[in-house]
Every structure is written in C-alpha cells, then in structure tokens.
Design a protein around this motif. Sequence first.
Motif, PDB file in Angstrom:
ATOM      1  N   VAL A 184      29.295  -4.771 -30.916  1.00  0.00           N
ATOM      2  CA  VAL A 184      30.451  -4.513 -31.712  1.00  0.00           C
ATOM      3  C   VAL A 184      31.866  -4.678 -30.840  1.00  0.00           C
ATOM      4  O   VAL A 184      32.973  -5.207 -31.073  1.00  0.00           O
ATOM      5  N   ASP A 185      31.718  -3.835 -29.810  1.00  0.00           N
ATOM      6  CA  ASP A 185      32.799  -3.684 -29.026  1.00  0.00           C
ATOM      7  C   ASP A 185      32.412  -3.942 -27.387  1.00  0.00           C
ATOM      8  O   ASP A 185      33.240  -3.626 -26.524  1.00  0.00           O
ATOM      9  N   GLY A 186      31.450  -4.822 -27.090  1.00  0.00           N
ATOM     10  CA  GLY A 186      30.981  -5.154 -26.030  1.00  0.00           C
ATOM     11  C   GLY A 186      29.960  -4.124 -25.156  1.00  0.00           C
ATOM     12  O   GLY A 186      29.487  -4.433 -24.150  1.00  0.00           O
ATOM     13  N   GLU A 187      29.829  -2.909 -25.964  1.00  0.00           N
ATOM     14  CA  GLU A 187      28.871  -2.042 -25.498  1.00  0.00           C
ATOM     15  C   GLU A 187      27.776  -1.567 -26.670  1.00  0.00           C
ATOM     16  O   GLU A 187      26.710  -1.095 -26.390  1.00  0.00           O
ATOM     17  N   THR A 188      28.376  -1.190 -27.727  1.00  0.00           N
ATOM     18  CA  THR A 188      27.592  -0.596 -28.792  1.00  0.00           C
ATOM     19  C   THR A 188      27.056  -1.546 -29.841  1.00  0.00           C
ATOM     20  O   THR A 188      27.428  -2.406 -30.270  1.00  0.00           O
ATOM     21  N   GLU A 189      25.609  -1.384 -29.662  1.00  0.00           N
ATOM     22  CA  GLU A 189      24.761  -2.391 -30.616  1.00  0.00           C
ATOM     23  C   GLU A 189      24.902  -2.054 -31.990  1.00  0.00           C
ATOM     24  O   GLU A 189      25.010  -0.892 -32.428  1.00  0.00           O
ATOM     25  N   PRO A 241      30.848 -13.510 -41.218  1.00  0.00           N
ATOM     26  CA  PRO A 241      31.974 -12.396 -41.083  1.00  0.00           C
ATOM     27  C   PRO A 241      31.324 -11.360 -39.829  1.00  0.00           C
ATOM     28  O   PRO A 241      30.267 -11.721 -39.053  1.00  0.00           O
ATOM     29  N   LEU A 242      32.405 -10.673 -39.340  1.00  0.00           N
ATOM     30  CA  LEU A 242      32.199  -9.743 -38.064  1.00  0.00           C
ATOM     31  C   LEU A 242      31.076  -8.568 -38.565  1.00  0.00           C
ATOM     32  O   LEU A 242      31.297  -8.116 -39.514  1.00  0.00           O
ATOM     33  N   VAL A 243      30.174  -8.338 -37.677  1.00  0.00           N
ATOM     34  CA  VAL A 243      29.137  -7.353 -38.197  1.00  0.00           C
ATOM     35  C   VAL A 243      30.015  -5.932 -37.649  1.00  0.00           C
ATOM     36  O   VAL A 243      30.709  -5.949 -36.625  1.00  0.00           O
TER      37      VAL A 243
END
Length: 74
Positions: free
Chosen positions: A32-37, A72-74
């Motif tokens: 979601v933020d480049g780090e959090t799965e 949609p963005l997850v």
Amino acid sequence: MVHNSFKATTIIDILRYRSGETPEAIAYNFLVDGETETVSFTYQQLEAAATGIAETLSKVCQPGDRVLLLYPLV
C-alpha cells in the motif's frame, strides 16, 4: 525452473504453468505504501483471476481490440 520445452505465448500460459508447478507460491505482494503488504496472490489465485478476466473479455471483444482495465486501490 522453466523447462526448455515450455513455450508461452500469453501471460495465461505462464500463469497456468507456474500454477501447476508451484500453486501456493506467492506471485505478487501488493504494498500500500511501498512497504506495508495489503494483499498477496499465489500463482494459483492469480491464474484463476486472469483466466476469468480473459474469458469475460473474449466474450465481448474481438482479437486485436484494445481494453482498459481499471481497479480500485487496495
């Protein structure tokens, strides 16, 4: 490992092969933020989803048609 006799012409071919060889292996992790799965897909899940989309598109599109897929963005 891909065998020398394996020939793929579509992404579905590749996913079907990987799903058969390593169905539970993680194919994609969405971050979601480049780090959090947030979401993970195994090769088996990804192949099933891609096959479903391909089947739906083949019913409403002709070969060579262009499509735009929006998610949609997850």
